[in-house]
Scaffold this active site. Structure first.
Site, PDB file in Angstrom:
ATOM      1  N   TYR B  26       0.800  -1.205   0.000  1.00  0.00           N
ATOM      2  CA  TYR B  26       0.000   0.000   0.000  1.00  0.00           C
ATOM      3  C   TYR B  26       0.841   1.267   0.000  1.00  0.00           C
ATOM      4  O   TYR B  26       1.774   1.438   0.759  1.00  0.00           O
ATOM      5  CB  TYR B  26      -0.934  -0.004   1.202  1.00  0.00           C
ATOM      6  CG  TYR B  26      -1.950   1.071   1.095  1.00  0.00           C
ATOM      7  CD1 TYR B  26      -2.902   1.032   0.086  1.00  0.00           C
ATOM      8  CD2 TYR B  26      -1.936   2.139   1.973  1.00  0.00           C
ATOM      9  CE1 TYR B  26      -3.817   2.031  -0.044  1.00  0.00           C
ATOM     10  CE2 TYR B  26      -2.856   3.143   1.850  1.00  0.00           C
ATOM     11  CZ  TYR B  26      -3.793   3.089   0.842  1.00  0.00           C
ATOM     12  OH  TYR B  26      -4.698   4.093   0.719  1.00  0.00           O
ATOM     13  N   ARG B  27       0.466   2.174  -0.842  1.00  0.00           N
ATOM     14  CA  ARG B  27       1.167   3.424  -1.007  1.00  0.00           C
ATOM     15  C   ARG B  27       0.135   4.544  -1.005  1.00  0.00           C
ATOM     16  O   ARG B  27      -1.012   4.327  -1.373  1.00  0.00           O
ATOM     17  CB  ARG B  27       1.881   3.395  -2.365  1.00  0.00           C
ATOM     18  CG  ARG B  27       2.994   4.371  -2.546  1.00  0.00           C
ATOM     19  CD  ARG B  27       3.851   3.949  -3.753  1.00  0.00           C
ATOM     20  NE  ARG B  27       3.144   4.079  -5.009  1.00  0.00           N
ATOM     21  CZ  ARG B  27       3.090   5.204  -5.735  1.00  0.00           C
ATOM     22  NH1 ARG B  27       3.726   6.270  -5.334  1.00  0.00           N
ATOM     23  NH2 ARG B  27       2.421   5.238  -6.858  1.00  0.00           N
ATOM     24  N   GLU B 140       8.605  34.582  -6.010  1.00  0.00           N
ATOM     25  CA  GLU B 140       8.216  35.575  -6.998  1.00  0.00           C
ATOM     26  C   GLU B 140       6.763  35.331  -7.433  1.00  0.00           C
ATOM     27  O   GLU B 140       6.440  34.284  -7.979  1.00  0.00           O
ATOM     28  CB  GLU B 140       9.156  35.483  -8.201  1.00  0.00           C
ATOM     29  CG  GLU B 140       8.993  36.627  -9.179  1.00  0.00           C
ATOM     30  CD  GLU B 140       9.891  36.465 -10.387  1.00  0.00           C
ATOM     31  OE1 GLU B 140       9.717  37.236 -11.343  1.00  0.00           O
ATOM     32  OE2 GLU B 140      10.762  35.568 -10.385  1.00  0.00           O
TER      33      GLU B 140
END
Lengths: 244, 244
Positions: B26-27, B140
């Site tokens: 699982y990720r 920026e």
DNA sequence: ATAATAGTGTCTGTAAGACATTATGTG
DNA sequence: CACATAATGTCTTACAGACACTATTAT
């Protein structure tokens, strides 16, 4: 999307952005998709709910859904469509995004779960074709009137309330009602779909006139007798007439 | 939201649902929020973009955003509001959700990133109050016309296209234009906000009449001379008139 | 006074609401 | 035929587009 992610050797992701985010303590949320599978039944808008077999909210009813399979690089909408197919056997239906619910970190008491909610509108035929897959470990699903579905798991009551609102305000320009009726339908059937979503009666005689202003339909030379009375002409949806 | 999560001792989350999801492999994805900070400037709808300092898309312009701080149990919209504050110093502005972009697993080429996009509409005063915080490592930022902003980082071009559409179709019943003008505004200013978002001119004489149908406004006994000509009456927004 | 912008009044065409009438099937 | 539902026609009211005219200020 701001700044920087580094992938370490183990595939564990670290965050390191310009505002000195502490990558070492970094934790991720779980992403799920929920799919509100809707139909019209006896002039009520219904949603297919599933009974939870495990805590939290064990034995409470919940919107269908599941985890996005990050391992398999599954897209969010693909996950929603997969869930739809797993619950109903229906494919090729248009699935739309309702929104993402991730404000309350405790909406799932176990862990941080962020869910993106989609919805699908089924015709009576598609809803009836519902397949109980053999070998399935018997997930109990049931159609509920969307208005009466209180005491649901998680924040699913709020989600369904939001869905009702979304359908009601979008039905003018989006072909929601056409998806909730059969491919060939009568003016009565379409009007009842509108009445169900809008929650009020419409004037039958004006209805075709008003629809034709916003949508292109084809009036077929086929008729269907629904009990007694003059058989009604069948209609085919062609496309929405863009307002811009 | 389907089934089951277990938390192991180390706080690593495992998935174990009824459909035999493989928890060991699982990720998780990364969750970010993007906030489209908008203003009207010289009759153009503008969005505040930030120049990326790191790859991918180094030196490309991107919508403001960042990671949701899961460690601190940060809510999604709170994260969007935090990003808004960090970029502009503005607080107390209404922030709305546009949608979640997570279909393409390669939208961020480094890792799986799912972003939920919000938007904020600033009055000229709020937009001008923009603070450059001291000690900031000089991110920026710059205002861009939303229409001309092509060649952006990630899928941000698509997101801004979707936002334009969303504003245009929602402006009839949501008080978008009122947020883009000063608290006290003239009919001309409000009409120009509408014209900017709708991309077409409106008939000036009919405009107050049409607005008053959908929104409750207070016509003040204050007037403001904008150069030559008769000074215009100042108006205050009260509330939207619900259509249901 | 003249130019410029604000604000009012009114006309017209289209869309929406409401109802009457006709058409065409079933029992 | 009686009844039920579909389909058409028309009247009325509300809204939206368009334009003419008046009002109030700066130069």
């Amino acid at each position: 999307m701001s700044d920087e992610i580094k992938l370490s050797a183990e595939g564990k992701d670290l965050l390191e952005d310009a505002s000195n985010y502490d990558g070492s303590k970094y934790r991720k949320a779980l992403n799920t998709v929920d799919i509100c599978i809707c139909r019209i039944y006896e002039k009520k808008l219904q949603v297919l709910l599933v009974k939870r077999k495990y805590p939290p909210f064990k034995d409470k009813w919940a919107i269908c859904g599941g985890f996005v399979d990050i391992n398999k690089d599954e897209g969010m909408m693909d996950a929603a469509k997969r869930e739809l197919f797993e619950e109903t056997g229906v494919k090729g239906v248009s699935v739309r995004q309702l929104g993402t619910y991730g404000d309350d970190p405790k909406r799932d008491p176990r862990d941080r779960v962020i869910t993106t909610v989609y919805f699908a509108l089924l015709s009576p035929e598609q809803a009836d074709a519902q397949i109980i897959k053999p070998g399935d470990d018997a997930r109990e699903t049931k159609w509920f009137n969307i208005s009466k579905s209180s005491d649901l798991a998680f924040d699913h009551g709020i989600i369904l309330r939001d869905l009702k609102k979304h359908l009601r305000s979008g039905i003018q320009y989006e072909p929601f009602a056409f998806e909730l009726v059969s491919k060939k339908f009568t003016w009565l059937q379409l009007r009842e779909a509108y009445e169900t979503i809008l929650g009020k009666e419409l004037i039958a005689q004006n209805f075709p006139r008003d629809i034709k202003r916003r949508f292109l339909v084809e009036e077929l030379e086929e008729f269907k007798a629904e009990g007694r009375g003059k058989p009604a002409r069948l209609i085919n949806f062609k496309k929405a007439i863009s307002m811009f």
